[in-house]
Design an enzyme around this catalytic site. Sequence first.
Site, short mmCIF file in Angstrom:
data_model
loop_
_atom_site.label_atom_id
_atom_site.label_comp_id
_atom_site.label_asym_id
_atom_site.label_seq_id
_atom_site.Cartn_x
_atom_site.Cartn_y
_atom_site.Cartn_z
N LYS A 1 -113.85 -16.80 -71.80
CA LYS A 1 -114.61 -16.69 -70.25
C LYS A 1 -115.71 -17.58 -70.49
O LYS A 1 -116.92 -17.17 -70.67
CB LYS A 1 -115.13 -15.49 -70.17
CG LYS A 1 -114.02 -14.46 -69.47
CD LYS A 1 -114.82 -13.30 -68.83
CE LYS A 1 -115.32 -12.35 -69.74
NZ LYS A 1 -116.16 -11.22 -68.94
N ARG B 1 -125.44 7.39 -74.32
CA ARG B 1 -126.05 8.06 -73.25
C ARG B 1 -125.28 9.47 -72.94
O ARG B 1 -126.02 10.39 -72.35
CB ARG B 1 -125.69 7.18 -72.01
CG ARG B 1 -126.84 5.95 -71.81
CD ARG B 1 -126.07 5.01 -70.95
NE ARG B 1 -125.03 4.34 -71.52
CZ ARG B 1 -124.47 3.31 -70.97
NH1 ARG B 1 -124.69 2.66 -69.72
NH2 ARG B 1 -123.35 2.72 -71.67
N SER C 1 -125.73 -1.32 -67.17
CA SER C 1 -125.75 -2.53 -66.68
C SER C 1 -124.87 -2.81 -65.52
O SER C 1 -125.00 -3.19 -64.27
CB SER C 1 -125.31 -3.62 -67.47
OG SER C 1 -126.09 -3.72 -68.72
P1 ADP Z 1 -121.44 -2.98 -74.46
O1 ADP Z 1 -120.53 -3.96 -73.18
O2 ADP Z 1 -120.94 -3.11 -75.77
O3 ADP Z 1 -121.25 -1.50 -73.99
P2 ADP Z 1 -123.86 -2.80 -72.94
O4 ADP Z 1 -124.72 -3.83 -72.86
O5 ADP Z 1 -123.32 -2.06 -71.89
O6 ADP Z 1 -122.73 -3.31 -74.19
O7 ADP Z 1 -124.72 -1.67 -74.01
C1 ADP Z 1 -125.23 -2.20 -75.23
C2 ADP Z 1 -125.64 -1.02 -75.99
O8 ADP Z 1 -126.80 -0.17 -75.58
C3 ADP Z 1 -124.54 0.11 -76.33
O9 ADP Z 1 -124.57 0.92 -77.48
C4 ADP Z 1 -125.00 1.10 -74.85
O10 ADP Z 1 -124.32 2.50 -75.30
C5 ADP Z 1 -126.29 1.19 -75.10
N1 ADP Z 1 -126.91 1.75 -73.88
C6 ADP Z 1 -126.57 1.09 -72.60
N2 ADP Z 1 -127.42 1.63 -71.75
C7 ADP Z 1 -128.16 2.53 -72.27
C8 ADP Z 1 -129.12 3.30 -71.74
N3 ADP Z 1 -129.49 3.83 -70.56
N4 ADP Z 1 -129.92 4.07 -72.75
C9 ADP Z 1 -129.64 4.08 -74.06
N5 ADP Z 1 -128.58 3.15 -74.60
C10 ADP Z 1 -127.84 2.19 -73.73
#
Ligand code: ADP
Length: 152
Positions: free
Chosen positions: A45, A93, A130
């Site tokens: 991508k 979470r 996100s």
């Molecule tokens: P991925 O696509 O690898 O899941 P993310 O960017 O969504 O990556 O998240 C990266 C890390 O941060 C993951 O371990 C996710 O569980 C954690 N994470 C995401 N949002 C939160 C939050 N609100 N509080 C705590 N940890 C979070």
Amino acid sequence: MESNVKTAFYPGSFNPFTAGHQSIVDRALKLVDKIVIAIGTNPGKPNDNATERLQNIERLYAGNPRVKAIIYSGLTVEAAKETGATFILRGIRGVADYELERTLAETNLRISGMETLLMPALPELSMVSSSMVRELGHFGYDVTQFLPVKEK
Ligand code: ADP
């Protein structure tokens, strides 16, 4: 060579980096010397916004030499070892995250010997993701409260 510096490798998509991610980094900084925030990309991508994501994180932590941001592709454990990190940091979470993270952590330990530290989300940030920020933003909702606050 053994180093006394404890570095955590925090991988994710960070699309975008949220207040939830920031809270994991800030809390983990009390436990480790350095954190590498690592934006995972898929080489298939080429037109994603990884560089923009990187710059936003770099701006956020510009005043903090203990936090570094990188873009990587390929195996997380290999990228982590290249940075000299001693373990992987991830946030959870709720139970859905837990199941996924436990499997990832077990796999990474098995294939590389690298441990994963799982840090629970703060209750007030456990609904921040996100994808939720992207979706609300798409519909014109002000998402400022879910985004990181710049360090003083
Ligand atoms: P991925 O696509 O690898 O899941 P993310 O960017 O969504 O990556 O998240 C990266 C890390 O941060 C993951 O371990 C996710 O569980 C954690 N994470 C995401 N949002 C939160 C939050 N609100 N509080 C705590 N940890 C979070």
